[in-house]
Enzyme design. Structure first.
Site, PDB file in Angstrom:
ATOM      1  N   PRO A 147      37.020  46.577 -52.050  1.00 51.45           N
ATOM      2  CA  PRO A 147      38.032  47.005 -53.020  1.00 51.45           C
ATOM      3  C   PRO A 147      39.458  46.874 -52.489  1.00 51.45           C
ATOM      4  O   PRO A 147      40.377  46.589 -53.255  1.00 51.45           O
ATOM      5  CB  PRO A 147      37.673  48.469 -53.287  1.00 51.45           C
ATOM      6  CG  PRO A 147      36.225  48.569 -52.989  1.00 51.45           C
ATOM      7  CD  PRO A 147      36.017  47.644 -51.828  1.00 51.45           C
ATOM      8  N   TYR A 148      39.660  47.082 -51.187  1.00 54.97           N
ATOM      9  CA  TYR A 148      40.995  46.921 -50.610  1.00 54.97           C
ATOM     10  C   TYR A 148      41.425  45.459 -50.685  1.00 54.97           C
ATOM     11  O   TYR A 148      42.571  45.160 -51.047  1.00 54.97           O
ATOM     12  CB  TYR A 148      40.997  47.406 -49.168  1.00 54.97           C
ATOM     13  CG  TYR A 148      42.358  47.351 -48.501  1.00 54.97           C
ATOM     14  CD1 TYR A 148      43.310  48.334 -48.744  1.00 54.97           C
ATOM     15  CD2 TYR A 148      42.684  46.315 -47.633  1.00 54.97           C
ATOM     16  CE1 TYR A 148      44.557  48.291 -48.145  1.00 54.97           C
ATOM     17  CE2 TYR A 148      43.930  46.252 -47.027  1.00 54.97           C
ATOM     18  CZ  TYR A 148      44.867  47.247 -47.288  1.00 54.97           C
ATOM     19  OH  TYR A 148      46.107  47.189 -46.697  1.00 54.97           O
ATOM     20  N   VAL A 149      40.529  44.560 -50.339  1.00 59.56           N
ATOM     21  CA  VAL A 149      40.833  43.123 -50.432  1.00 59.56           C
ATOM     22  C   VAL A 149      41.178  42.751 -51.870  1.00 59.56           C
ATOM     23  O   VAL A 149      42.156  42.041 -52.128  1.00 59.56           O
ATOM     24  CB  VAL A 149      39.640  42.287 -49.908  1.00 59.56           C
ATOM     25  CG1 VAL A 149      39.867  40.803 -50.158  1.00 59.56           C
ATOM     26  CG2 VAL A 149      39.418  42.550 -48.415  1.00 59.56           C
ATOM     27  N   LYS A 152      44.697  44.229 -52.856  1.00 59.10           N
ATOM     28  CA  LYS A 152      45.844  43.536 -52.287  1.00 59.10           C
ATOM     29  C   LYS A 152      46.014  42.138 -52.877  1.00 59.10           C
ATOM     30  O   LYS A 152      47.142  41.633 -52.978  1.00 59.10           O
ATOM     31  CB  LYS A 152      45.735  43.497 -50.765  1.00 59.10           C
ATOM     32  CG  LYS A 152      45.910  44.864 -50.110  1.00 59.10           C
ATOM     33  CD  LYS A 152      47.248  45.505 -50.492  1.00 59.10           C
ATOM     34  CE  LYS A 152      47.511  46.808 -49.770  1.00 59.10           C
ATOM     35  NZ  LYS A 152      48.808  47.416 -50.130  1.00 59.10           N
TER      36      LYS A 152
END
Length: 244
Positions: A147-149, A152
């Site tokens: 989810p972070y990838v 961003k």
């Protein structure tokens, strides 16, 4: 206006922008940190105002934008830096709460800022410069949580779309693709898993983590007229991580 200003890259950028002569609105959730930073900036001859809030709240963001206009007369630049990330478990083991928080802070936070900052800049008629914090995770999978990838990558997309839509009105929008930086969040990750630092250092050509001041220098450049022909860019500040 600097979000995530209470520590790390946001704090470093606020200090450096103030030293270069900008009046700063500091936004974050930790009131005590913001007030201490504002006092420090003012003690050095700078100008700073505090707006405590959470970028996930459009009302909080709007209050920070209003603080800029009411206190200093205009909003000419913004560094939308607030974010949250974690290494996390594999994608199939992550729960909805982690996914939601990742998207809310990193994507909705930038979305809220753009929606509240751009109308003010349009009304002023003098343009402005907005810098969003993305990450090397906005370029490729870095080992951070899925989810972070994704979040961003979304920040990079919002940046390009906003730059294309408002460039004709003098508003420049750029994103920093930040590599691993020695912030409180990174130090906490390293303490819980020492291999995080080893992995991060190994990815960078310079074989080290960034200092927040090094990222702040890029923020100041993008917020200033010295980068007047730069918009819609995803600028790597990553020690060469994205080159290999």
């Amino acid at each position: 206006m600097v979000t995530g200003a209470s520590s790390g890259i946001g704090e470093a950028a606020a200090r450096l922008l103030a030293a270069e002569g900008a009046a700063i609105v500091l936004m974050a959730r930790r009131a005590d940190r913001l007030r201490e930073l504002a006092r420090n900036i003012e003690d050095k001859g700078g100008r700073a105002a505090v707006s405590v809030g959470d970028v996930r709240s459009a009302a909080d963001v709007e209050r920070a934008v209003s603080t800029a206009v009411d206190t200093f007369g205009s909003l000419d630049g913004a560094f939308n830096n607030a974010g949250w990330g974690t290494i996390g478990p594999p994608l199939h083991e992550m729960d909805d709460a982690d996914y939601d928080r990742m998207m809310d802070v990193n994507v909705r936070g930038v979305w809220n800022c753009l929606r509240k900052q751009i109308p003010v800049m349009l009304a002023q008629g003098s343009g402005g410069s907005i810098v969003n914090t993305s990450s090397t995770a906005g370029l490729f999978a870095t080992g951070a949580s899925a989810p972070y990838v994704a979040a961003k990558h979304a920040v990079a997309g919002l940046t390009k779309a906003a730059a294309a839509q408002y460039g004709g009105q003098g508003i420049r929008v750029n994103a920093l693709m930040v590599g691993s930086t020695r912030t409180e969040l990174m130090d906490a990750a390293i303490q819980s898993n020492p291999q995080v630092e080893e992995h991060s250092v190994a990815r960078a050509i310079q074989r080290r983590l960034a200092d927040p001041q090094e990222v702040a220098q890029a923020v100041v450049w993008l917020c200033s007229d010295r980068s007047s022909f730069v918009t819609g860019a995803t600028v790597p500040v990553d020690g060469g991580c994205s080159a290999i």
